[in-house]
Design an enzyme around this catalytic site. Sequence first.
Site, PDB file in Angstrom:
ATOM      1  N   CYS A  59      46.429  48.888  73.167  1.00  0.00           N
ATOM      2  CA  CYS A  59      47.460  49.561  72.508  1.00  0.00           C
ATOM      3  C   CYS A  59      47.039  51.384  72.338  1.00  0.00           C
ATOM      4  CB  CYS A  59      47.614  48.984  71.156  1.00  0.00           C
ATOM      5  SG  CYS A  59      48.561  50.124  70.053  1.00  0.00           S
ATOM      6  N   CYS A  62      46.524  52.526  68.924  1.00  0.00           N
ATOM      7  CA  CYS A  62      45.491  52.181  68.077  1.00  0.00           C
ATOM      8  C   CYS A  62      44.166  52.944  68.492  1.00  0.00           C
ATOM      9  CB  CYS A  62      45.185  50.662  68.618  1.00  0.00           C
ATOM     10  SG  CYS A  62      46.634  49.494  68.141  1.00  0.00           S
ATOM     11  N   CYS A 401      66.189  49.942  76.463  1.00  0.00           N
ATOM     12  CA  CYS A 401      64.554  49.885  76.113  1.00  0.00           C
ATOM     13  C   CYS A 401      63.653  50.052  77.302  1.00  0.00           C
ATOM     14  CB  CYS A 401      64.408  48.641  75.381  1.00  0.00           C
ATOM     15  SG  CYS A 401      62.537  48.020  75.222  1.00  0.00           S
ATOM     16  N   CYS A 404      61.389  47.067  77.924  1.00  0.00           N
ATOM     17  CA  CYS A 404      62.154  45.553  78.364  1.00  0.00           C
ATOM     18  C   CYS A 404      62.181  45.796  79.787  1.00  0.00           C
ATOM     19  CB  CYS A 404      63.590  45.543  77.898  1.00  0.00           C
ATOM     20  SG  CYS A 404      63.608  45.641  75.757  1.00  0.00           S
TER      21      CYS A 404
END
Length: 523
Positions: A59, A62, A401, A404
């Site tokens: 991530c 992160c 999105c 997506c």
Amino acid sequence: MLVNIKSLFTLAAATALVRGQEQATAPEDSAVVRLTTDTFEDFVKTHPLVLAEFYAPWCGHCKTLAPHYVEAAAALESKNISLAQIDCTVEHDLCMEQGIRGYPTLKVFKSNQFESPAEYQGGRTADAIISYMVKQSLSPVTVLEGEDAAADFKDLLEESGQPVIVDSGVEGANATFYELADLFRDDFTFVQYAQEGKGNLAIYLPKSDDPIVYDGKQTTLADLLEWLSVETKPYFGEISGETYQSYMASGLPLAYFFYSSPEERSTYEEFFTKLGKEHRGKLNFVGLDASLYGKHAENLNMKEQFPLFVIHDLGKNLKYGLPQLSEEEFEKLEKSLELKTKDVAKFVKDFFAGKLEAVVKSEEIPEVQESSVFKIVGKNHDEIINDAEKDVLVKYYAPWCGHCKRLAPIFEELAEVYAFDSDAKDKVLIADVDATLNDVNVEIEGYPTLYLYPAGNKSVPVVYQGARTIESFLEFIEENGSNGVNGAEILKRKAAEQEAAIEDGDAEEEEVVEEAEVEHDEL
């Protein structure tokens, strides 16, 4: 050669920050504690204040947070404030239990309360984390006593701007009151103020002189939590980005009044406040500024015609709205729409009587499935996911999105793996649904959201939080599905057959070339 010392330190700090961003996982020699499913609960129960980061190593956010988190952990260690990390790509069950939907998610565990964490509300720099967590360690209750207590209490009510929770001397409730205050210190003001002739718990709402006195017999934390969830909300509140989650968490049906101007809201304020008092604990009433959030009407299956009144039954995800004009009628309208209070009052009464028909949004059921990924719509969603024989993995997406769109070809390839095997295609279904065009009674906090509905255990769907690769999806379905289909093995066979087909094709081509050459020689 002269060197500017300040520049060197600045460069070193910047280099360290960049290096820190390369890894989301804190170094082993840092003050950040790495927790697992086996160690998490015991750690929280033996440490008074814990900030836990639920993350994934891949991530980006992160990785950005990592150096700040490490720095904050070092500064807070001496204050008995612990910072921990949980790798959700490894500790799947724990992250699922904690309701983790995105990375990083930060939660604050106070007073060894494992079951009732609070969402971290601070910034994501080292200084912001340190400041926020130090504040969490201070007493959450204001104690008023002495000659000036009455005047101080009056000033506090006028200046607070948020609900004030008062303990005026309830016997045996002191410890529980402090627990409650510790959990909600960011949302409400907690006061201990012993008033003569009183010994109760009460809530003072902003702009209201009448306290709401707790009339329950038990003062356990669970009882008081339930009381707060209902009584701290205004009779007629305002919904926005800051208050939305609080109303969602209450679980009560939500009645929206879309208004076009502050003046229009003010006109209906007394009416909706009265309704809010009448149906307290059964239906929450809120105003919504249509000039800012008018598009939300579409999410409630209504047209953007304001003023507007809609009830959303959150538990069943059903929407009920007063009748609206057709597009043609609305365009021809020569005056402003009028919302009649008598119509609203009757509508609310009919809602509780079960006489209203929900406004359901759904695409038509496809006559032919055009892709190996099964297309679900609102009308057949429940039927498909509840197929007793199949493990059903569903992607809930929005067409706009970006994540997506990037996932789409991977999902297509995943579906083709199971379609390749005659036995597997009867046991596993890969499907998707456009959640912007179809009503589904599923909790969706972001796009894409992926749920696996195991065969024979549809009441406990499993959220997918792993890497978005074919291998990871195949492993997830095998481990969490009821049918235990070994997709990785099917993928190997599929790849081997494709490779063999390519080789056969090359051989046939060579044979044709050789035959052509022989014919040419004969000529």
